[in-house]
Scaffold this motif. Structure first.
Motif, mmCIF file in Angstrom:
data_model
loop_
_atom_site.group_PDB
_atom_site.id
_atom_site.type_symbol
_atom_site.label_atom_id
_atom_site.label_comp_id
_atom_site.label_asym_id
_atom_site.label_seq_id
_atom_site.Cartn_x
_atom_site.Cartn_y
_atom_site.Cartn_z
ATOM 1 N N GLY A 16 -4.834 87.277 116.369
ATOM 2 C CA GLY A 16 -6.042 86.767 116.061
ATOM 3 C C GLY A 16 -5.856 85.630 115.031
ATOM 4 O O GLY A 16 -4.815 85.298 114.814
ATOM 5 N N SER A 17 -6.965 85.319 114.235
ATOM 6 C CA SER A 17 -6.959 84.108 113.571
ATOM 7 C C SER A 17 -7.396 84.131 111.964
ATOM 8 O O SER A 17 -8.205 85.329 111.963
ATOM 9 N N LEU A 18 -6.996 83.710 111.140
ATOM 10 C CA LEU A 18 -7.460 83.762 109.726
ATOM 11 C C LEU A 18 -7.575 82.333 109.321
ATOM 12 O O LEU A 18 -6.490 81.763 109.349
ATOM 13 N N LYS A 65 5.484 76.947 112.897
ATOM 14 C CA LYS A 65 5.288 75.801 113.653
ATOM 15 C C LYS A 65 4.513 75.866 114.984
ATOM 16 O O LYS A 65 4.679 76.908 115.564
ATOM 17 N N GLY A 66 3.319 75.306 115.201
ATOM 18 C CA GLY A 66 2.698 75.503 116.229
ATOM 19 C C GLY A 66 1.549 76.810 116.419
ATOM 20 O O GLY A 66 0.592 76.427 117.193
ATOM 21 N N ARG A 67 1.449 77.152 115.277
ATOM 22 C CA ARG A 67 0.537 78.359 114.971
ATOM 23 C C ARG A 67 -0.291 78.114 113.687
ATOM 24 O O ARG A 67 -1.522 78.522 113.827
ATOM 25 N N PHE A 68 0.326 77.681 112.798
ATOM 26 C CA PHE A 68 -0.362 77.284 111.307
ATOM 27 C C PHE A 68 -0.596 75.599 111.171
ATOM 28 O O PHE A 68 0.132 75.131 111.691
ATOM 29 N N GLN A 82 -5.029 77.215 108.318
ATOM 30 C CA GLN A 82 -5.401 77.868 109.365
ATOM 31 C C GLN A 82 -4.307 78.569 110.276
ATOM 32 O O GLN A 82 -3.364 77.902 110.469
ATOM 33 N N MET A 83 -4.498 79.697 110.505
ATOM 34 C CA MET A 83 -3.450 80.735 110.953
ATOM 35 C C MET A 83 -3.771 81.147 112.266
ATOM 36 O O MET A 83 -4.860 81.884 112.471
ATOM 37 N N ASN A 84 -3.228 80.760 113.184
ATOM 38 C CA ASN A 84 -3.708 81.256 114.849
ATOM 39 C C ASN A 84 -2.273 82.072 115.113
ATOM 40 O O ASN A 84 -1.380 81.922 114.721
ATOM 41 N N SER A 85 -2.792 82.882 116.212
ATOM 42 C CA SER A 85 -1.813 83.633 116.923
ATOM 43 C C SER A 85 -1.066 84.236 115.953
ATOM 44 O O SER A 85 0.222 84.359 116.119
ATOM 45 N N LEU A 86 -1.671 85.190 115.155
ATOM 46 C CA LEU A 86 -1.045 85.971 114.252
ATOM 47 C C LEU A 86 -0.109 87.252 114.539
ATOM 48 O O LEU A 86 -0.526 87.708 115.589
#
Length: 125
Positions: A16-18, A65-68, A82-86
Motif C-alpha cells: 500500500g501507500s501513505l 529508492k524507487g518507492r519513496f 510519498q511512500m509507495n509499495s510499502l
C-alpha cells in the motif's frame, strides 16, 4: 525557532501507500533543507530521504529508492514523503527535520537543527 508537525501516518497493508506531511511554523521565512528520518523498535534512527530548500537536490537511502518520493512546497511551508509499495520493514516512527544549511542535503541526525514529534507508520504483512 521552527516548529515541525508530522501527519499522515497510520496502518497500511504491505504494497500500500501513505503520504506523510511535515508542516513548519515559526521562523519559516528562513530557508531550510529538510529531511525524513525513521526509527524502528530496537534500532537506531536512520535517514530516509532529504531535500535541499530549492527541491533540486535530493537523497534517498538505498532501501527506499524507487518507492519513496520526497518533495517540498515552500509556499505552504510543507514537506511531503510519498511512500509507495510499502513493506513491513518500513514500519517505524517517522520524523521530519529541518537543517539551517539550506543548500546541504544532510544525511546525519547531527546535521539537522529542528525535529518534529514523529508519526507512526505500521505496515502489516
Amino acid at each position: 525557532q521552527v516548529q515541525l508537525v508530522e501527519s499522515g501516518g497510520g496502518l497500511v497493508q504491505a504494497g500500500g501507500s501513505l503520504r506523510l506531511s511535515c508542516a513548519a511554523s515559526g521562523r519559516t521565512f528562513r530557508r531550510y533543507a529538510m529531511g525524513w528520518f525513521r526509527q524502528a523498535p530496537g534500532k537506531e534512527r536512520e535517514i530516509v530521504a532529504a531535500i535541499s530548500w530549492s527541491g533540486i537536490n535530493t537523497y534517498y537511502t538505498d532501501s527506499v529508492k524507487g518507492r519513496f518520493t520526497i518533495s517540498v512546497d515552500n509556499a505552504k511551508n510543507t514537506m511531503y514523503l510519498q511512500m509507495n509499495s510499502l513493506k513491513p520493514e518500513d514500519t517505524a516512527v517517522y520524523y521530519c527535520a529541518a537543517d539551517r544549511d539550506d543548500l546541504r542535503v544532510g544525511v546525519r541526525s547531527e546535521e539537522f537543527d529542528y525535529w518534529g514529534q514523529g508519526t507512526q507508520v505500521t505496515v502489516s504483512s
